[in-house]
Design an enzyme around this catalytic site. Structure first.
Site, mmCIF file in Angstrom:
data_model
loop_
_atom_site.group_PDB
_atom_site.id
_atom_site.type_symbol
_atom_site.label_atom_id
_atom_site.label_comp_id
_atom_site.label_asym_id
_atom_site.label_seq_id
_atom_site.Cartn_x
_atom_site.Cartn_y
_atom_site.Cartn_z
ATOM 1 N N SER A 135 11.495 -11.276 13.976
ATOM 2 C CA SER A 135 13.114 -9.449 14.233
ATOM 3 C C SER A 135 11.832 -8.474 13.659
ATOM 4 O O SER A 135 11.257 -8.602 13.056
ATOM 5 C CB SER A 135 13.586 -10.234 13.267
ATOM 6 O OG SER A 135 14.585 -10.720 13.441
ATOM 7 N N HIS B 52 15.260 -7.109 19.457
ATOM 8 C CA HIS B 52 14.362 -8.339 20.260
ATOM 9 C C HIS B 52 14.608 -8.093 21.994
ATOM 10 O O HIS B 52 15.326 -7.381 22.557
ATOM 11 C CB HIS B 52 15.147 -9.478 20.668
ATOM 12 C CG HIS B 52 14.702 -9.837 18.835
ATOM 13 N ND1 HIS B 52 14.195 -10.867 18.430
ATOM 14 C CD2 HIS B 52 15.955 -9.852 17.591
ATOM 15 C CE1 HIS B 52 14.435 -11.254 16.984
ATOM 16 N NE2 HIS B 52 15.476 -10.361 16.582
ATOM 17 N N HIS C 18 18.034 -17.012 18.663
ATOM 18 C CA HIS C 18 18.571 -17.540 17.622
ATOM 19 C C HIS C 18 19.806 -18.639 18.135
ATOM 20 O O HIS C 18 21.216 -17.739 18.738
ATOM 21 C CB HIS C 18 19.281 -16.284 16.804
ATOM 22 C CG HIS C 18 17.894 -15.748 16.119
ATOM 23 N ND1 HIS C 18 17.409 -14.374 17.421
ATOM 24 C CD2 HIS C 18 17.182 -15.767 15.274
ATOM 25 C CE1 HIS C 18 17.148 -13.737 16.671
ATOM 26 N NE2 HIS C 18 16.459 -14.197 15.708
ATOM 27 N N TYR D 158 22.576 -18.127 15.693
ATOM 28 C CA TYR D 158 23.786 -17.256 16.017
ATOM 29 C C TYR D 158 24.423 -16.396 17.011
ATOM 30 O O TYR D 158 25.648 -16.187 16.732
ATOM 31 C CB TYR D 158 24.088 -16.493 14.214
ATOM 32 C CG TYR D 158 22.693 -15.928 14.545
ATOM 33 C CD1 TYR D 158 22.554 -14.219 15.528
ATOM 34 C CD2 TYR D 158 21.678 -15.581 14.256
ATOM 35 C CE1 TYR D 158 21.395 -13.349 16.010
ATOM 36 C CE2 TYR D 158 20.120 -14.982 14.156
ATOM 37 C CZ TYR D 158 20.100 -13.628 15.139
ATOM 38 O OH TYR D 158 19.561 -12.795 14.612
ATOM 39 N N GLU D 159 23.279 -16.453 17.724
ATOM 40 C CA GLU D 159 24.113 -15.465 19.228
ATOM 41 C C GLU D 159 24.617 -16.620 20.259
ATOM 42 O O GLU D 159 24.960 -15.669 21.340
ATOM 43 C CB GLU D 159 23.142 -15.366 19.612
ATOM 44 C CG GLU D 159 22.186 -14.464 19.035
ATOM 45 C CD GLU D 159 20.702 -13.730 20.406
ATOM 46 O OE1 GLU D 159 19.706 -13.219 20.448
ATOM 47 O OE2 GLU D 159 19.319 -14.927 19.985
ATOM 48 N N ALA E 36 11.569 -13.341 9.746
ATOM 49 C CA ALA E 36 11.522 -11.903 9.028
ATOM 50 C C ALA E 36 12.781 -12.858 8.163
ATOM 51 O O ALA E 36 13.174 -13.763 8.225
ATOM 52 C CB ALA E 36 12.492 -10.675 9.313
ATOM 53 N N MET F 163 16.702 -17.177 9.467
ATOM 54 C CA MET F 163 17.794 -17.710 10.357
ATOM 55 C C MET F 163 17.582 -18.219 11.761
ATOM 56 O O MET F 163 17.772 -18.279 12.788
ATOM 57 C CB MET F 163 18.904 -16.666 10.834
ATOM 58 C CG MET F 163 19.385 -16.213 9.735
ATOM 59 S SD MET F 163 20.783 -14.419 10.324
ATOM 60 C CE MET F 163 21.201 -13.752 9.169
ATOM 61 N N SER F 164 16.127 -18.368 11.934
ATOM 62 C CA SER F 164 15.051 -19.073 12.861
ATOM 63 C C SER F 164 14.015 -19.616 12.559
ATOM 64 O O SER F 164 14.342 -20.776 11.608
ATOM 65 C CB SER F 164 14.462 -18.108 13.551
ATOM 66 O OG SER F 164 13.234 -17.497 12.875
ATOM 67 N N ASN G 161 13.916 -8.175 2.320
ATOM 68 C CA ASN G 161 14.341 -7.892 1.011
ATOM 69 C C ASN G 161 14.114 -8.267 0.264
ATOM 70 O O ASN G 161 13.650 -10.487 0.393
ATOM 71 C CB ASN G 161 15.210 -8.027 1.645
ATOM 72 C CG ASN G 161 15.796 -9.430 2.571
ATOM 73 O OD1 ASN G 161 15.034 -9.480 3.855
ATOM 74 N ND2 ASN G 161 17.171 -10.070 1.525
ATOM 75 N N HIS H 247 20.516 -5.176 8.124
ATOM 76 C CA HIS H 247 19.633 -5.400 8.977
ATOM 77 C C HIS H 247 18.472 -4.544 9.248
ATOM 78 O O HIS H 247 17.072 -4.743 9.975
ATOM 79 C CB HIS H 247 20.606 -5.936 10.509
ATOM 80 C CG HIS H 247 19.009 -5.925 11.757
ATOM 81 N ND1 HIS H 247 18.590 -7.343 12.001
ATOM 82 C CD2 HIS H 247 19.646 -5.606 13.200
ATOM 83 C CE1 HIS H 247 18.117 -7.101 12.588
ATOM 84 N NE2 HIS H 247 18.665 -6.446 14.157
HETATM 85 N N1 HPA Z 1 18.511 -14.488 4.969
HETATM 86 C C1 HPA Z 1 18.271 -14.264 5.788
HETATM 87 N N2 HPA Z 1 17.839 -13.848 7.097
HETATM 88 C C2 HPA Z 1 16.792 -12.996 6.658
HETATM 89 C C3 HPA Z 1 17.088 -12.117 5.439
HETATM 90 C C4 HPA Z 1 17.966 -12.818 4.709
HETATM 91 O O1 HPA Z 1 17.958 -12.381 3.268
HETATM 92 N N3 HPA Z 1 16.603 -11.404 5.522
HETATM 93 C C5 HPA Z 1 15.519 -11.368 7.098
HETATM 94 N N4 HPA Z 1 16.175 -12.885 6.687
#
Ligand code: HPA
Length: 271
Positions: free
Chosen positions: A29, A60, A82, A84-85, A112, A210-211, A234, A246
């Site tokens: 990401s 992406h 991903h 989740y997609e 990320a 998530m990856s 974050n 995001h």
């Molecule tokens: N959680 C899950 N996936 C992420 C996060 C998060 O806080 N930040 C960036 N990708």
């Protein structure tokens, strides 16, 4: 699946012109621009590659880049798939299978991630020294393809100590501070609740995303050497002020890009 892998690699191998491309890179990401620093010989949109899924998420770009980075021949995924997609795990990890079929034996993965370790700050880079798999589907579920790897692959050394040490040395040389920790991978796409961030902290995670976990499992199934790095986009240290979104994830990812590219380039030059 074996047939699909063969068809994809048959399509791609003419682009390699019989040279060896030992390094694969998956750009996460907001990190896709790292590809712009490569010497690109070919940029092939995923839609053109037989059996490749097509990336849907914003930010992406969805191209396979073939070229040089840090004076090594590399194949880089600009954009990944991903879970989740909506893809199955075998689709999420299909490009790793194809890279391996093309001769890649070292895989670099970036992502990320949310910082769960309370000492981490936004913008930090974290070397992944291990992971915790919290995905609901396993990429190796189903009949094992013995030609690709064993039924029960070990995951004790999923992240290569040699590459971790190289990253630490390169980081010191280039004056790039690095954290080192455990990445917890879960499905998303919602970000975590404060209680979930805390749970990940309690079970030993330093970062969450998530990856990465599916790709590394599949790479290790085929005995590829893996290196993973997270951009901490974050902080989740203060439960009452968590506002993960995001846009912020992408912005911080973009800001960290030059440092991450410099580090990877330095590592590749030494390999
Ligand atoms: N959680 C899950 N996936 C992420 C996060 C998060 O806080 N930040 C960036 N990708």
């Amino acid at each position: 699946m074996l047939e699909k892998i063969k068809e994809s690699s048959r399509f791609l191998s003419p682009f390699l012109k019989e040279k060896h491309y030992p390094i694969g890179i998956i750009l996460g990401s907001g990190l896709g621009n790292l590809g712009e620093l490569m010497n690109i010989e070919h940029a092939i949109p995923y839609v053109e590659i037989p059996h490749f899924p097509v990336s849907t998420v914003e930010g992406h770009q969805g191209r396979l880049l073939i070229g040089q980075f840090g004076n090594k021949n590399v194949i880089a995924m600009q954009g990944r798939f991903h879970y989740y997609e909506g893809y199955h795990m075998q689709e999420v990890t299909f490009p790793v299978r194809v890279m391996h079929a093309l001769g890649v034996n070292i895989l670099f993965v970036s992502n990320a991630a949310g910082g769960v370790n309370t000492s981490y700050q936004t913008g930090d880079l974290m070397i992944i020294r291990d992971h915790i798999n919290l995905f609901p589907e396993h990429p190796l579920r189903g009949k094992n393809i013995d030609e690709l790897g064993p039924r029960f692959p070990a995951m004790t050394d999923a992240y290569s100590l040699r590459l971790i040490q190289l990253a630490e040395k390169t980081g010191r040389q280039l004056d790039i501070p690095l954290r080192k920790g455990i990445y917890a991978g879960l499905q998303g796409p919602s970000f975590e609740t404060p209680a979930e961030y805390n749970w990940i902290r309690v079970i030993g995670g330093d970062a969450v995303g998530m990856s990465t976990v599916p790709e590394v499992i599949v790479a290790r199934h085929m005995d590829m050497e893996c290196f993973g790095i997270s951009v901490i986009t974050n902080s989740t240290a203060h439960a009452d002020s968590i506002k993960t979104n995001h846009k912020e994830v992408q912005e911080i990812g973009n800001q960290a890009q030059p440092r991450l590219s410099e580090l990877l380039k330095g590592m590749l030059q030494e390999l």
